[in-house]
Write an enzyme that holds these catalytic residues in place. Structure first.
Site, short mmCIF file in Angstrom:
data_model
loop_
_atom_site.label_atom_id
_atom_site.label_comp_id
_atom_site.label_asym_id
_atom_site.label_seq_id
_atom_site.Cartn_x
_atom_site.Cartn_y
_atom_site.Cartn_z
N GLY A 1 0.83 -1.21 0.00
CA GLY A 1 0.00 0.00 0.00
C GLY A 1 0.86 1.25 0.00
CB ALA A 2 4.31 1.70 -1.27
CB ALA A 3 0.75 4.43 -4.15
N GLY A 4 -0.42 4.72 -0.86
CA GLY A 4 -1.53 5.25 -0.08
C GLY A 4 -1.08 6.36 0.86
CD GLN A 5 -4.86 9.04 4.41
OE1 GLN A 5 -4.55 10.22 4.53
NE2 GLN A 5 -5.86 8.48 5.08
NE ARG B 1 -17.28 -2.46 7.40
CZ ARG B 1 -17.93 -3.50 7.89
NH1 ARG B 1 -19.14 -3.79 7.49
NH2 ARG B 1 -17.37 -4.25 8.83
CG ASN C 1 -8.17 -1.28 10.21
OD1 ASN C 1 -7.67 -1.91 11.13
ND2 ASN C 1 -8.22 0.05 10.17
CB VAL D 1 -0.84 -0.91 9.25
CG1 VAL D 1 -1.57 0.43 9.44
CG2 VAL D 1 0.51 -0.88 9.98
CG ASP E 1 -5.92 1.63 18.77
OD1 ASP E 1 -6.70 2.41 18.21
OD2 ASP E 1 -5.54 0.56 18.25
CG HIS F 1 -7.04 -1.25 15.21
ND1 HIS F 1 -6.78 -0.05 15.82
CD2 HIS F 1 -7.36 -0.93 13.94
CE1 HIS F 1 -6.95 0.94 14.97
NE2 HIS F 1 -7.30 0.43 13.81
P1 NAX Z 1 -5.15 4.35 1.29
O1 NAX Z 1 -6.41 3.94 0.63
O2 NAX Z 1 -4.68 5.76 1.18
O3 NAX Z 1 -3.96 3.44 0.74
C1 NAX Z 1 -4.05 2.06 0.64
C2 NAX Z 1 -3.14 1.63 -0.49
O4 NAX Z 1 -3.09 0.21 -0.49
C3 NAX Z 1 -3.61 2.08 -1.87
O5 NAX Z 1 -2.55 2.77 -2.52
C4 NAX Z 1 -3.95 0.77 -2.56
O6 NAX Z 1 -3.66 0.80 -3.95
C5 NAX Z 1 -3.04 -0.20 -1.83
N1 NAX Z 1 -3.43 -1.61 -1.94
C6 NAX Z 1 -4.68 -2.13 -1.98
N2 NAX Z 1 -4.62 -3.45 -2.16
C7 NAX Z 1 -3.32 -3.78 -2.20
C8 NAX Z 1 -2.64 -5.00 -2.38
N3 NAX Z 1 -3.30 -6.15 -2.54
N4 NAX Z 1 -1.29 -4.99 -2.38
C9 NAX Z 1 -0.63 -3.83 -2.24
N5 NAX Z 1 -1.22 -2.64 -2.09
C10 NAX Z 1 -2.55 -2.62 -2.06
O7 NAX Z 1 -5.28 3.90 2.80
P2 NAX Z 1 -4.43 4.39 4.07
O8 NAX Z 1 -5.06 5.58 4.65
O9 NAX Z 1 -2.99 4.44 3.71
O10 NAX Z 1 -4.72 3.20 5.09
C11 NAX Z 1 -4.24 1.90 4.87
C12 NAX Z 1 -4.87 0.92 5.85
O11 NAX Z 1 -4.54 1.23 7.20
C13 NAX Z 1 -6.40 0.88 5.81
O12 NAX Z 1 -6.82 -0.49 5.83
C14 NAX Z 1 -6.80 1.55 7.10
O13 NAX Z 1 -8.07 1.12 7.56
C15 NAX Z 1 -5.69 1.10 8.00
N6 NAX Z 1 -5.48 1.85 9.25
C16 NAX Z 1 -5.10 1.17 10.35
C17 NAX Z 1 -4.82 1.77 11.56
C18 NAX Z 1 -4.37 0.99 12.74
O14 NAX Z 1 -4.21 1.60 13.81
N7 NAX Z 1 -4.16 -0.32 12.69
C19 NAX Z 1 -4.99 3.24 11.70
C20 NAX Z 1 -4.96 3.99 10.42
C21 NAX Z 1 -5.66 3.29 9.26
O15 NAX Z 1 -7.05 3.56 9.35
#
Ligand code: NAX
Length: 328
Positions: free
Chosen positions: A11-15, A92, A131, A129, A159, A187
């Site tokens: 998910g390297a391109a995500g936020q 989701r 969810n 990380v 948390d 979580h």
């Molecule tokens: P984003 O939607 O900005 O980024 C996710 C990225 O993952 C996207 O670039 C997408 O292309 C990529 N991706 C999707 N499927 C993939 C796969 N099969 N292989 C590789 N990459 C893939 O989400 P972001 O805000 O970065 O959050 C990422 C995850 O962290 C979410 O599931 C979010 O719910 C979870 N979180 C977990 C937290 C925790 O405390 N455990 C807190 C923060 C966050 O909510």
């Protein structure tokens, strides 16, 4: 000089990825003496965006960054991995049932677990990380039978840090005045932030607060629902704070937790505190010699027992659901 450590980030391109990668490359994940090689995994549509982030990483000229490779194939991305940060997940979306969500994530974390099993280095450490983090970790672990189960963890450090910050504000102290905070369970909104064992400048935190109503009606829901409050305020989910927590988690795992304190980690239960063995649930934990150990012997009062059990029940339901779907 030390050999570079291979760090795979999905998910390297995500936020979160954007907030995380620069801190890893600057040395904050493993320490200022450890070079890192980044291996980024994305889905094909997001590879180009990951390449853009890699260009920016190059432009930082980080002395510790020994290379960046980008993949859309988990087998390649996890080849030789020492630290795996599984951030990318299927969120989701509207109208999606829990079963659909678990199934979609099974399609991600199953194959990633297999790829880790096939190619990871002997010392691999995995932090999930994405969810639902605990259950995604369970799925990945189930697909990696050759890797010790305890190398699979899920993140409750955000948390934990949120709980520290809320309690510090209530007591008008600094966060570093507080020790031994604990997050129990999932979580999710059922998590239980426990201050009964926490200490504030050496004094019991629950006694220092001395306000069960605040604990029940303010502190616990504020910590548990903080993610939703961030979305409401920022218009986007927690990113920098989540990345920060991932850095804290891995740094402590590798370098050890400070003497006289502990942290919170979701890890496979050994049956401690009545949590069924194998369930990936959050516990108070210390890191010694590179391994997590659950803090033992804490007395659990009735208030805590109820809440730990409720969160653990939710984890059991998630586990049963992914079992039914054939994902574990
Ligand atoms: P984003 O939607 O900005 O980024 C996710 C990225 O993952 C996207 O670039 C997408 O292309 C990529 N991706 C999707 N499927 C993939 C796969 N099969 N292989 C590789 N990459 C893939 O989400 P972001 O805000 O970065 O959050 C990422 C995850 O962290 C979410 O599931 C979010 O719910 C979870 N979180 C977990 C937290 C925790 O405390 N455990 C807190 C923060 C966050 O909510």
């Amino acid at each position: 000089a030390k050999a570079p450590v291979n760090v795979t980030v999905t998910g390297a391109a995500g936020q979160i990825g954007y907030a995380l990668l620069f801190r890893i490359a600057s040395g904050q994940l493993l320490g200022a003496d450890t070079p890192v090689k980044l291996r980024l995994l994305e889905i094909p549509q997001a590879v180009k965006a990951a390449e853009g982030t890699a260009m920016e990483l190059d432009d930082c000229a980080f002395p510790l960054l020994a290379g960046i490779d980008i993949f859309d194939d988990p087998r390649k991305a996890f080849d030789g991995v020492n630290v795996a940060l599984l951030v990318g997940a299927r969120p989701r979306t509207k109208g999606m049932e829990r079963g659909d969500l678990l199934e979609a994530n099974g399609g991600i974390f199953g194959p990633q677990g297999e790829a880790i099993n096939a190619g990871a280095a002997d010392d691999v450490r995995v932090l999930v990380v994405g969810n639902p983090a605990n259950t995604n970790a369970l799925i990945a672990q189930a697909h990696a039978p050759d890797i010790p189960a305890e190398r699979f963890t899920a993140m409750t450090r955000l948390d934990h840090n949120r709980a520290l910050s809320q309690l510090a504000a209530k007591l008008n102290v600094g966060v570093s005045d507080i020790k031994k905070m604990t997050i129990w369970g999932n979580h999710s909104a059922t998590q239980y932030p426990d201050i009964f064992h926490a200490e504030v400048n050496g004094r019991n935190a629950a006694e220092a607060v001395n306000d069960e109503e605040w604990l029940r009606d303010t502190f616990i829901p504020t910590v548990a629902k903080r993610g939703a409050a961030i979305i409401e305020a920022r218009g986007a989910s927690s990113a920098a704070s989540a990345a920060n927590a991932a850095i804290d988690h891995v740094y402590d795992w590798v370098n050890g937790t400070p003497e006289g304190d502990w942290t919170s980690v979701a890890l496979p239960s050994d049956g401690s505190y009545g949590v069924p063995e194998g369930l990936i649930s959050s516990f108070p934990a210390v890191s010694r010699n590179g391994s997590w150990e659950i803090v033992q012997g804490l007395e659990i009062n009735e208030f805590s027992r109820e809440r730990i059990d409720a969160s653990v029940r939710e984890l059991e339901e998630e586990r049963d659901a992914v079992r039914k779907l054939g994902l574990i």
